[in-house]
Design a protein around this motif. Structure first.
Motif, PDB file in Angstrom:
ATOM      1  N   UNK A 125       0.645  -1.478  -0.163  1.00 11.18           N
ATOM      2  CA  UNK A 125       0.184   0.433  -0.341  1.00 11.18           C
ATOM      3  C   UNK A 125       0.786   1.052  -0.326  1.00 11.18           C
ATOM      4  N   UNK A 126       1.153   1.453  -0.830  1.00 11.24           N
ATOM      5  CA  UNK A 126       1.864   2.981  -0.947  1.00 11.24           C
ATOM      6  C   UNK A 126       0.671   4.016  -0.178  1.00 11.24           C
ATOM      7  N   UNK A 127       1.508   5.499   0.414  1.00 10.07           N
ATOM      8  CA  UNK A 127       1.196   5.926   1.052  1.00 10.07           C
ATOM      9  C   UNK A 127       0.986   7.609   0.126  1.00 10.07           C
ATOM     10  N   UNK A 128      -0.809   7.738  -0.099  1.00  6.47           N
ATOM     11  CA  UNK A 128      -0.221   9.684  -0.572  1.00  6.47           C
ATOM     12  C   UNK A 128      -1.411   9.888   0.628  1.00  6.47           C
ATOM     13  N   UNK A 129      -1.444  11.598   0.889  1.00  6.48           N
ATOM     14  CA  UNK A 129      -2.063  11.909   1.418  1.00  6.48           C
ATOM     15  C   UNK A 129      -3.055  12.502   1.006  1.00  6.48           C
ATOM     16  N   UNK A 130      -3.797  12.110   1.788  1.00  7.61           N
ATOM     17  CA  UNK A 130      -5.232  13.468   1.286  1.00  7.61           C
ATOM     18  C   UNK A 130      -5.656  13.820   2.559  1.00  7.61           C
ATOM     19  N   UNK A 131      -5.756  15.771   1.908  1.00  2.38           N
ATOM     20  CA  UNK A 131      -6.015  16.876   2.734  1.00  2.38           C
ATOM     21  C   UNK A 131      -7.492  17.064   3.070  1.00  2.38           C
ATOM     22  N   UNK A 132      -7.792  17.317   3.518  1.00  2.23           N
ATOM     23  CA  UNK A 132      -9.213  17.838   3.598  1.00  2.23           C
ATOM     24  C   UNK A 132      -9.394  19.423   4.593  1.00  2.23           C
ATOM     25  N   UNK A 133      -9.340  20.485   4.861  1.00  2.00           N
ATOM     26  CA  UNK A 133      -9.212  21.839   5.217  1.00  2.00           C
ATOM     27  C   UNK A 133     -11.112  22.675   4.955  1.00  2.00           C
ATOM     28  N   UNK A 134     -10.351  23.636   5.885  1.00  3.22           N
ATOM     29  CA  UNK A 134     -12.009  24.708   5.677  1.00  3.22           C
ATOM     30  C   UNK A 134     -10.793  26.046   4.851  1.00  3.22           C
ATOM     31  N   UNK A 135     -11.862  27.324   4.831  1.00  5.29           N
ATOM     32  CA  UNK A 135     -11.368  28.192   4.395  1.00  5.29           C
ATOM     33  C   UNK A 135     -12.752  28.906   4.462  1.00  5.29           C
ATOM     34  N   UNK A 136     -12.353  30.061   4.691  1.00  8.37           N
ATOM     35  CA  UNK A 136     -13.374  31.318   5.008  1.00  8.37           C
ATOM     36  C   UNK A 136     -13.949  31.865   3.431  1.00  8.37           C
ATOM     37  N   UNK A 137     -15.225  32.194   3.104  1.00  2.38           N
ATOM     38  CA  UNK A 137     -15.928  32.390   2.333  1.00  2.38           C
ATOM     39  C   UNK A 137     -16.755  34.065   2.487  1.00  2.38           C
ATOM     40  N   UNK A 138     -16.429  35.340   3.509  1.00  3.07           N
ATOM     41  CA  UNK A 138     -17.309  36.257   4.094  1.00  3.07           C
ATOM     42  C   UNK A 138     -17.135  35.510   5.420  1.00  3.07           C
ATOM     43  N   UNK A 139     -17.797  36.200   6.034  1.00  2.00           N
ATOM     44  CA  UNK A 139     -17.924  36.223   7.579  1.00  2.00           C
ATOM     45  C   UNK A 139     -18.431  35.264   7.911  1.00  2.00           C
ATOM     46  N   UNK A 140     -18.613  34.428   7.746  1.00  3.19           N
ATOM     47  CA  UNK A 140     -19.872  33.076   8.338  1.00  3.19           C
ATOM     48  C   UNK A 140     -19.521  31.957   7.629  1.00  3.19           C
ATOM     49  N   UNK A 141     -19.490  32.140   6.025  1.00  7.42           N
ATOM     50  CA  UNK A 141     -19.582  31.016   5.361  1.00  7.42           C
ATOM     51  C   UNK A 141     -17.932  30.395   4.699  1.00  7.42           C
TER      52      UNK A 141
END
Lengths: 270, 180
Positions: free
Chosen positions: A76-92
């Motif tokens: 099994x080769x190791x390929x990382x999947x990253x999940x992150x958040x970023x803002x689009x305005x004040x609350x979104x």
């Protein structure tokens, strides 16, 4: 049966017997001292090959285990999947997924799948080949789908934590309560915490219940009783409050006119 | 027991010799193996002091180190620092590695944790309400002192519920307590 006193050496850093350094609070600092003196009491992750065994038989078994592990890793080769958040305005927010192509997934199909599932918009970023962008804050739900439907192994997914600091209001309240005695006096008009040298004008949500229970306990009575207590609705001589409260003297002078040296009877959560 | 124990003022008194002799006699009655050692532990020239705390707890102190303690007229418990110097004083039960951290936090010892390792249970039957030391497998020193609730035979039969009461363990309030 005669016993003798045997001297014992404690670890100089955490001051526990060296057998139990690994369970103590300062293990990371104890490691170096343990390596020199008692290498057999290190945690298994930190042991090197030389120190791990005193029996040559165990060493042979360990080599076989290592060979098996290496074989499994190659598959099994190791390929990382990253999940992150970023803002689009004040609350979104917007979730960003990277690194899916190496797992053999068709980007267009997956982004469409997410759009249908979460009933929101989803795109592929123009500049790069690898990133999917989903509208909304869906990072944790995405992980489940990736594992179940698309068969991405669990240890190759990385959820990045949000950068926001979370306030903890409860602890702040506790600090204030402890500093109560040292702060100066207001004229008791403060709400709640006002220290009121008050003629108890504090607004305090005084628990004064209006029922007299003579003296001890709730001391309500519109505070007319000798009420040891919260001096409910003012007038009270109320002494000392809630039992736990170290009411010194004149209690909490709940609402209104209490003689209270009131602590202005705050609404304090215990 | 001594999880968050941090007393501010510990009262101390010197014991007079008649009382001191009584206490030394009672200790030797409970631990007959200490007969030869008690004069080295509590030499005549040094004074034996009693410290008192809440809940009728008494300590016996020599030269600012605590040796034994007890509640009211109950059995005498040695402190762990003394037990590490005399390891064969108390009978021993063995426990898994995963149980060390909860016990250091003050948890009771369940019977199922003891019967997990049936080869390590003591051969003789230890009756209920004796003072016992507990160690982890593969180590030499004890890390808690407890009081048994059931005898070893009952532990094998019942196998449900708490078997030993946790009284004093490593890194709790009593271990960190120092007298000046």
């Amino acid at each position: 049966m005669s016993l003798t006193l045997q001297p014992i050496k404690y670890c100089p850093i955490c001051k526990l017997p060296p057998d139990y350094c690994a369970f103590g609070p300062k293990y990371n600092q104890c490691k170096e001292w343990l390596k020199e003196n008692y290498p057999q009491y290190l945690k298994e992750e930190d042991k090197t090959d030389n120190e791990q065994f005193l029996n040559p038989e165990d060493q042979l078994d360990q080599e076989e285990n290592e060979k098996e592990k290496k074989k499994i890793k190659k598959k099994v080769p190791f390929n990382q999947v990253t999940i992150s958040l970023s803002k689009r305005g004040k609350k979104k927010f917007v979730t960003i997924i990277e690194g899916l192509e190496k797992h053999g997934l068709d980007l267009k199909a997956t982004s469409k799948f997410f759009a249908v599932k979460f009933s929101c918009g989803s795109n592929i970023l123009k500049g790069s080949d690898d990133t999917i962008v989903i509208q909304g804050k869906k990072n944790e739900e995405v992980v489940e789908h990736l594992i179940n439907k698309f068969h991405v192994p669990k240890n190759q997914i990385k959820l990045e934590k949000a950068n926001k600091k979370i306030k903890k209001p409860k602890k702040q309240n506790q600090k204030n309560r402890n500093q109560v005695q040292n702060q100066g006096n207001t004229m008791g008009r403060g709400r709640g915490r006002g220290r009121g040298r008050g003629r108890g004008r504090g607004r305090g949500r005084g628990r004064g219940s209006g029922n007299s229970s003579g003296g001890r306990g709730r001391g309500g009575t519109g505070g007319r009783g000798r009420g040891r207590g919260r001096g409910g609705r003012g007038r009270g001589r109320g002494r000392g409050g809630r039992g736990r409260g170290r009411g010194r003297g004149r209690g909490r002078g709940g609402r209104g006119r209490g003689r209270g040296r009131g602590r202005g009877s705050s609404y304090q959560k215990y | 027991m001594f999880n968050k124990w941090n007393p501010q003022n510990l009262k101390r008194n010197v014991l007079k010799s008649s009382l001191r002799r009584k206490i030394q006699k009672a200790i030797v009655e409970q631990y007959p193996a200490l007969e030869s050692l008690i004069t080295t532990l509590m030499p005549k020239k040094k004074q034996l002091e009693v410290g008192k705390a809440e809940n009728h707890l008494q300590f016996y102190i020599i030269e600012s180190t605590i040796l034994f303690f007890r509640w009211r007229q109950g059995p005498f418990y040695p402190t762990l620092k003394l037990l590490h110097q005399i390891p064969s004083l108390l009978p021993v039960y063995y426990v898994d590695e995963g149980a060390v951290k909860p016990l250091m936090g003050g948890a009771q010892i369940m019977m199922k944790g003891l019967t997990k390792l049936p080869n390590e249970l003591p051969e003789e039957n230890i009756p209920a309400e004796t003072v016992v030391a507990i160690t982890c497998i593969g180590r030499k020193n004890a890390f808690t002192i407890g009081l048994t609730v059931h005898s070893t035979e009952d532990i094998k039969k019942i196998n449900n519920g708490s078997g030993i009461k946790n009284i004093h363990s490593i890194n709790d309030g009593l271990w960190k307590f120092e007298i000046h």
